[in-house]
Design a protein around this motif. Structure first.
Motif, PDB file in Angstrom:
ATOM      1  N   SER A  11      19.189  30.845  36.060  1.00  0.00           N
ATOM      2  CA  SER A  11      19.650  29.809  34.942  1.00  0.00           C
ATOM      3  C   SER A  11      20.439  30.517  33.824  1.00  0.00           C
ATOM      4  N   ARG A  12      20.074  31.154  32.711  1.00  0.00           N
ATOM      5  CA  ARG A  12      20.376  31.553  32.001  1.00  0.00           C
ATOM      6  C   ARG A  12      20.373  33.275  32.420  1.00  0.00           C
ATOM      7  N   THR A  13      19.816  33.854  32.913  1.00  0.00           N
ATOM      8  CA  THR A  13      19.892  35.056  33.135  1.00  0.00           C
ATOM      9  C   THR A  13      20.188  35.836  33.997  1.00  0.00           C
ATOM     10  N   CYS A  14      20.269  37.063  34.857  1.00  0.00           N
ATOM     11  CA  CYS A  14      20.798  37.332  35.866  1.00  0.00           C
ATOM     12  C   CYS A  14      19.576  38.646  36.118  1.00  0.00           C
ATOM     13  N   HIS A  15      19.137  38.985  37.656  1.00  0.00           N
ATOM     14  CA  HIS A  15      18.218  39.693  37.801  1.00  0.00           C
ATOM     15  C   HIS A  15      19.186  40.992  38.312  1.00  0.00           C
ATOM     16  N   TYR A  16      19.294  41.759  37.765  1.00  0.00           N
ATOM     17  CA  TYR A  16      19.794  42.871  38.333  1.00  0.00           C
ATOM     18  C   TYR A  16      18.994  44.372  38.729  1.00  0.00           C
ATOM     19  N   LYS A  17      19.433  45.107  40.141  1.00  0.00           N
ATOM     20  CA  LYS A  17      18.982  45.983  40.515  1.00  0.00           C
ATOM     21  C   LYS A  17      20.082  47.244  40.933  1.00  0.00           C
ATOM     22  N   LEU A  18      19.990  47.852  39.887  1.00  0.00           N
ATOM     23  CA  LEU A  18      20.679  49.326  40.736  1.00  0.00           C
ATOM     24  C   LEU A  18      20.344  50.573  40.584  1.00  0.00           C
ATOM     25  N   THR A  19      20.773  50.849  42.337  1.00  0.00           N
ATOM     26  CA  THR A  19      20.610  52.352  42.481  1.00  0.00           C
ATOM     27  C   THR A  19      21.825  52.781  42.373  1.00  0.00           C
ATOM     28  N   SER A  20      21.463  54.067  42.349  1.00  0.00           N
ATOM     29  CA  SER A  20      22.450  55.201  41.634  1.00  0.00           C
ATOM     30  C   SER A  20      22.356  56.408  42.120  1.00  0.00           C
ATOM     31  N   THR A  21      23.409  57.530  42.799  1.00  0.00           N
ATOM     32  CA  THR A  21      23.432  58.347  42.800  1.00  0.00           C
ATOM     33  C   THR A  21      24.481  59.019  42.601  1.00  0.00           C
ATOM     34  N   VAL A  22      23.885  60.561  42.198  1.00  0.00           N
ATOM     35  CA  VAL A  22      24.535  61.363  41.436  1.00  0.00           C
ATOM     36  C   VAL A  22      24.522  62.744  42.400  1.00  0.00           C
ATOM     37  N   ILE A  23      25.154  63.373  43.063  1.00  0.00           N
ATOM     38  CA  ILE A  23      25.785  64.527  43.873  1.00  0.00           C
ATOM     39  C   ILE A  23      26.849  65.171  43.222  1.00  0.00           C
ATOM     40  N   LEU A  24      25.843  66.410  42.636  1.00  0.00           N
ATOM     41  CA  LEU A  24      26.815  67.574  41.863  1.00  0.00           C
ATOM     42  C   LEU A  24      27.032  68.985  42.747  1.00  0.00           C
ATOM     43  N   ASN A  25      28.170  69.262  42.654  1.00  0.00           N
ATOM     44  CA  ASN A  25      28.350  70.804  43.332  1.00  0.00           C
ATOM     45  C   ASN A  25      28.954  71.767  42.470  1.00  0.00           C
TER      46      ASN A  25
END
Length: 271
Positions: A163-177
């Motif tokens: 209604s006045r809010t939003c549900h966020y689902k975040l999946t983050s991946t970091v690839i380091l070399n």
């Protein structure tokens, strides 16, 4: 007694987790050649270092991933056009495209502030009860012929409207070399990836403005957290190993410090 047959998809993912993450793209290509039926599943499930392309219309660089791919074509976030061109391609709605353009502008500023270079791309797509998207960031450096490094961030999110809010689902991946080499020390290769997930309910009064602000906040906090974790894992552990191999202090001083430490522990245990 026959062994239980394993699912080819699960076996493929299990194999990729055990191989050097530096060669994920090569290994993934080899697996696809072995089991072509799993091509779409593997490409959508395995995070690999981001590749660069140049927009034919705007001449700006953008990043390739499974989320802006349609068949063998990729969509540019700057022109909203596919290369090679497609007649029946999938595009975000007109309203979502306006948000996508604004998000690309915002994260272009974010990239310059935090990375001082590199390339960023943002892609949105429609969902039945909201929208989803991905924020991509990449920077590569080379301080010498044998010293190179690259950082790839892949932030996939869902935004489910309330209604006045939003549900966020975040999946983050970091690839380091990181690769560093020299005649004195030889070659060092540190490669790996890390994935983390977070969910949050946030206020949305102005959808066009607040969604981008909320997503930016989540990505910024997640990147900072993952950077600190990677610093602890990569450099903290490497420092411990080096300290065990070669002490900074003299051997006699180290032995003396350990003796004092042990004496203090012994004295405390007698009380």
């Amino acid at each position: 007694m026959s062994a239980t047959a394993q699912d080819p998809f699960d076996s493929s993912l299990d194999l990729l987790r055990r191989l050097n993450p530096k060669h994920t793209s090569t290994n993934l290509s080899a697996l696809i050649n072995l089991v072509p039926d799993l091509t779409e599943d593997l490409l959508s499930s395995v995070d690999q270092p981001l590749q660069l392309a140049r927009c034919a219309k705007t001449k700006r660089e953008y990043l390739l991933c499974d989320y802006n791919r349609d068949g063998d074509s990729y969509r540019s976030p700057w022109s909203n056009e596919y290369t090679p061109a497609l007649s029946d391609a999938t595009y975000p709605s007109e309203k979502l495209r306006k948000m996508e353009v604004a998000a690309n502008q915002a994260f272009d500023v974010y990239r310059e502030l935090y990375y001082e270079g590199g390339v960023s791309s943002v892609y949105f797509w429609n969902l039945d009860d909201g929208f989803a998207g991905v924020v991509l960031l990449k920077k590569s450096v080379a301080s010498g012929p044998k010293s190179t490094g690259s950082w790839d961030s892949i932030h996939v999110f869902e935004a489910i409207d309330g209604s006045r809010t939003c549900h966020y689902k975040l999946t983050s991946t970091v690839i380091l070399n990181m690769v560093s080499g020299g005649e004195d020390l030889g070659e060092m290769d540190l490669s790996g990836n890390m994935t983390r997930q977070v969910e949050s309910d946030m206020t949305v009064d102005n959808a066009d403005r607040d969604h981008i602000s909320n997503i930016g906040k989540l990505v910024e906090e997640m990147e900072l957290k993952m950077r600190n974790l990677l610093q602890e894992v990569y450099f903290g552990k490497a420092k411990d190993v080096v300290a065990d191999l070669r002490s900074v202090a003299t051997l006699s001083q180290t032995i003396k410090d350990r003796a004092v430490h042990q004496e203090m522990i012994t004295s405390m245990s007698r009380r």
